[in-house]
Scaffold this motif. Structure first.
Motif, PDB file in Angstrom:
ATOM      1  N   LEU A 265     -52.997  50.446 -39.917  1.00  0.00           N
ATOM      2  CA  LEU A 265     -53.507  49.748 -41.085  1.00  0.00           C
ATOM      3  C   LEU A 265     -52.898  48.347 -41.184  1.00  0.00           C
ATOM      4  O   LEU A 265     -53.597  47.374 -41.480  1.00  0.00           O
TER       5      LEU A 265
ATOM      6  N   ASP B 135     -54.571  46.186 -38.648  1.00  0.00           N
ATOM      7  CA  ASP B 135     -55.901  45.826 -39.119  1.00  0.00           C
ATOM      8  C   ASP B 135     -55.831  44.718 -40.172  1.00  0.00           C
ATOM      9  O   ASP B 135     -56.625  43.793 -40.161  1.00  0.00           O
TER      10      ASP B 135
ATOM     11  N   ARG C 153     -62.382  50.867 -36.787  1.00  0.00           N
ATOM     12  CA  ARG C 153     -61.479  51.800 -37.443  1.00  0.00           C
ATOM     13  C   ARG C 153     -60.642  52.459 -36.357  1.00  0.00           C
ATOM     14  O   ARG C 153     -61.027  52.512 -35.201  1.00  0.00           O
TER      15      ARG C 153
ATOM     16  N   PRO D 281     -67.705  46.261 -40.926  1.00  0.00           N
ATOM     17  CA  PRO D 281     -67.166  47.042 -42.044  1.00  0.00           C
ATOM     18  C   PRO D 281     -66.304  46.190 -42.963  1.00  0.00           C
ATOM     19  O   PRO D 281     -65.746  45.179 -42.551  1.00  0.00           O
TER      20      PRO D 281
ATOM     21  N   TRP E  99     -60.325  47.721 -44.702  1.00  0.00           N
ATOM     22  CA  TRP E  99     -59.967  49.107 -44.428  1.00  0.00           C
ATOM     23  C   TRP E  99     -58.817  49.520 -45.319  1.00  0.00           C
ATOM     24  O   TRP E  99     -57.783  48.844 -45.399  1.00  0.00           O
ATOM     25  N   THR E 100     -58.986  50.624 -46.003  1.00  0.00           N
ATOM     26  CA  THR E 100     -57.918  51.221 -46.795  1.00  0.00           C
ATOM     27  C   THR E 100     -57.870  52.713 -46.493  1.00  0.00           C
ATOM     28  O   THR E 100     -58.869  53.308 -46.104  1.00  0.00           O
ATOM     29  N   LEU E 101     -56.712  53.291 -46.647  1.00  0.00           N
ATOM     30  CA  LEU E 101     -56.537  54.732 -46.481  1.00  0.00           C
ATOM     31  C   LEU E 101     -55.825  55.252 -47.716  1.00  0.00           C
ATOM     32  O   LEU E 101     -54.760  54.739 -48.083  1.00  0.00           O
TER      33      LEU E 101
END
Length: 168
Positions: free
Chosen positions: A12, A15, A23, A93, A96-98
């Motif tokens: 992450l 990214d 991803r 996209p 990006w987060t988780l």
């Protein structure tokens, strides 16, 4: 999709730094992807770079596994194989987060500031080494590495033009 041995928080952070349009999958022991793709370097406990392009029917349209961590395939054969599929482009996209995962940069990760000096060193060192090589096959190997470094530097220039530092 990209995969590495790094944990999700490191992926992450990568990214967030590089803003790649992919991803990631975390595969710390190589069991999920690296070993099934014959891309696990047992001695180093890391992925060997491998590119696999899969068509809509699930069949492979391209595969190249690198010999070691410094060996990277050229973009053109990969892009040619994918373009032959005639598929529409996917939208890039969003960020990006988780859930529950905070970015944590790796101490060994490239930053944009370290990228240029590293690959410039490879570029000039391999050029100098190629002049010392007696064996033509070895010279070709070193010059292939030189070409890769030049390609990375050119790609970084293009990336930098598209991704100015945040806040500018």
């Amino acid at each position: 999709m990209l995969a590495s041995v790094d944990p999700p928080e490191v992926q992450l952070a990568f990214d967030h730094t590089w803003r790649v349009p992919y991803r990631w999958v975390s595969d710390p022991d190589g069991s999920r992807l690296a070993r099934p793709l014959d891309a696990w370097d047992q001695d180093a406990s890391i992925f060997r770079p491998v590119v696999v392009a899969v068509g809509p029917d699930g069949g492979e349209v391209f595969r190249e596994r690198s010999r070691d961590f410094t060996d990277r395939p050229d973009d053109e054969p990969i892009l040619t194989a994918v373009e032959r599929l005639g598929l529409p482009a996917l939208p890039e996209p969003g960020p990006w987060t988780l859930d529950g995962v905070d970015p944590r940069p790796s101490e060994r990760a490239f930053t944009p500031a370290s990228f240029i000096p590293y690959f410039r060193a490879i570029k000039f060192n391999t050029l100098a080494l190629s002049e010392r090589m007696v064996d033509e096959r070895d010279r070709d190997e070193v010059l292939t590495e030189n070409t890769m470094a030049i390609s990375f530097l050119d790609a970084f220039d293009a990336w930098r033009a598209e991704h100015p530092p945040r806040g500018q």
